[in-house]
Design a protein around this motif. Structure first.
Motif, mmCIF file in Angstrom:
data_model
loop_
_atom_site.group_PDB
_atom_site.id
_atom_site.type_symbol
_atom_site.label_atom_id
_atom_site.label_comp_id
_atom_site.label_asym_id
_atom_site.label_seq_id
_atom_site.Cartn_x
_atom_site.Cartn_y
_atom_site.Cartn_z
ATOM 1 N N SER A 1 -14.854 1.097 -13.141
ATOM 2 C CA SER A 1 -15.122 2.329 -12.410
ATOM 3 C C SER A 1 -16.620 2.612 -12.337
ATOM 4 C CB SER A 1 -14.386 3.495 -13.078
ATOM 5 O OG SER A 1 -14.711 4.719 -12.470
ATOM 6 N N ARG A 2 -17.277 2.495 -13.458
ATOM 7 C CA ARG A 2 -18.721 2.765 -13.508
ATOM 8 C C ARG A 2 -19.476 1.850 -12.546
ATOM 9 N NH1 ARG A 2 -19.351 1.934 -18.578
ATOM 10 N NH2 ARG A 2 -19.970 -0.248 -18.381
ATOM 11 N N GLU A 3 -19.160 0.569 -12.554
ATOM 12 C CA GLU A 3 -19.905 -0.374 -11.716
ATOM 13 C C GLU A 3 -19.523 -0.252 -10.239
ATOM 14 O OE1 GLU A 3 -22.481 -1.946 -12.590
ATOM 15 O OE2 GLU A 3 -22.282 -1.388 -14.698
ATOM 16 N N LEU B 1 -12.096 3.133 -7.934
ATOM 17 C CA LEU B 1 -10.996 2.176 -8.091
ATOM 18 C C LEU B 1 -9.792 2.617 -7.266
ATOM 19 C CD1 LEU B 1 -11.080 1.473 -11.944
ATOM 20 C CD2 LEU B 1 -12.454 0.438 -10.108
ATOM 21 N N ARG B 2 -9.038 1.627 -6.807
ATOM 22 C CA ARG B 2 -7.795 1.875 -6.071
ATOM 23 C C ARG B 2 -6.673 1.088 -6.753
ATOM 24 N NH1 ARG B 2 -9.101 -0.674 -2.167
ATOM 25 N NH2 ARG B 2 -7.748 -2.492 -2.256
ATOM 26 N N LEU B 3 -5.628 1.773 -7.166
ATOM 27 C CA LEU B 3 -4.500 1.105 -7.816
ATOM 28 C C LEU B 3 -3.677 0.375 -6.768
ATOM 29 C CD1 LEU B 3 -2.778 0.585 -10.373
ATOM 30 C CD2 LEU B 3 -1.543 2.707 -9.830
ATOM 31 N N GLY B 4 -3.657 -0.956 -6.868
ATOM 32 C CA GLY B 4 -2.955 -1.748 -5.856
ATOM 33 C C GLY B 4 -1.540 -2.124 -6.225
ATOM 34 N N GLY B 5 -1.287 -2.311 -7.541
ATOM 35 C CA GLY B 5 0.038 -2.737 -7.958
ATOM 36 C C GLY B 5 -0.010 -3.509 -9.258
ATOM 37 N N LEU B 6 0.830 -4.541 -9.353
ATOM 38 C CA LEU B 6 1.003 -5.291 -10.595
ATOM 39 C C LEU B 6 0.821 -6.787 -10.377
ATOM 40 C CD1 LEU B 6 4.253 -3.597 -11.994
ATOM 41 C CD2 LEU B 6 1.873 -2.974 -12.476
#
Length: 239
Positions: A114-116, A163-168
């Motif tokens: 997230s920071r980067e 960040l974007r949560l895409g899945g698993l």
């Protein structure tokens, strides 16, 4: 170069045929499944050939190999996936070229990514790597969070800037109850995906299956398969 292009084109056609047949057997449209070609250990020249053959999704598992290769291929219309275990000291470099990190497996890594991502002004896709060889709260031998830790980690990613949560994502385990049972392992991942999408409806990506077991992954419902040796061949000394 022409000989290598012919070789890669023939291999790609065979893999495409396998994916199409697996989709037909599962009653799924071919467009439901995206091929990611794992280009680890292979040179940028092969990546260029693959791009010329229509490949748009490529994956790497070691930053020291991936970073210079991605830089050399920066003019190509590619999406880069990082699929290896990621140490926090490599995060800044990886965020510089990766579009998706498929191996997110701990809170400290989420914080660093997230920071980067914010620093670089980028939105980075993230998959939670699930370890199906782990106990409910342990980590797997090849990275990944245990099934019991998926929800908490997914919430962290979903709420992290940049960040974007895409899945698993998972790798078929070599030990534990799913060893040698790829289909069952991938079906377990799909169950976890169904649970995840109740809280995060947009997290629809399910990355599973490689050269040896892509058919089982497609049958289980995977949206993305990661294929290396079946496209690029087996390099000497790599087994």
């Amino acid at each position: 170069m022409t000989e290598r292009k012919d070789e890669l084109a023939a291999n790609l056609a065979k893999v495409e045929g396998r994916i199409a047949a697996a989709c037909a057997a599962a009653g799924r449209p071919r467009e439901d499944v995206t091929l990611i070609v794992v280009t680890k250990t292979y040179p940028a020249s092969d990546v260029r050939i693959l791009a010329d053959l229509g490949v748009r999704q490529v994956a790497e598992n070691r930053d020291q190999d991936a970073a210079p290769k991605a830089a050399e291929c920066a003019d190509l219309p590619l999406n880069w996936h990082f699929v290896g275990q990621l140490q926090t000291n490599k995060v800044r470099s990886v965020v510089g070229y990766a579009d998706v990190v498929q191996s997110v497996d701990r809170a400290r890594l989420v914080t660093a990514l997230s920071r980067e991502a914010v620093r670089a002004g980028r939105e980075l896709g993230c998959l939670i790597q699930v370890a199906l060889d782990a106990g409910e709260q342990a980590r797997g031998e090849r990275g990944g969070v245990a099934p019991g830790g998926v929800g908490e980690l997914a919430d962290l990613v979903a709420n992290a800037p940049g960040l974007r949560l895409g899945g698993l994502m998972t790798v078929a385990p070599l030990t534990g109850e799913y060893a040698g049972r790829q289909q069952a392992a991938f079906e377990r991942l799909m169950d976890l995906s169904t649970s995840l999408r109740r809280d995060h409806p947009a997290a629809t990506m399910v990355s599973a299956g490689m050269s040896a077991d892509l058919e089982q992954a497609v049958a289980a419902g995977a949206t993305h398969v990661r294929v290396g040796s079946a496209v690029l061949g087996v390099r000497p000394g790599l087994g």
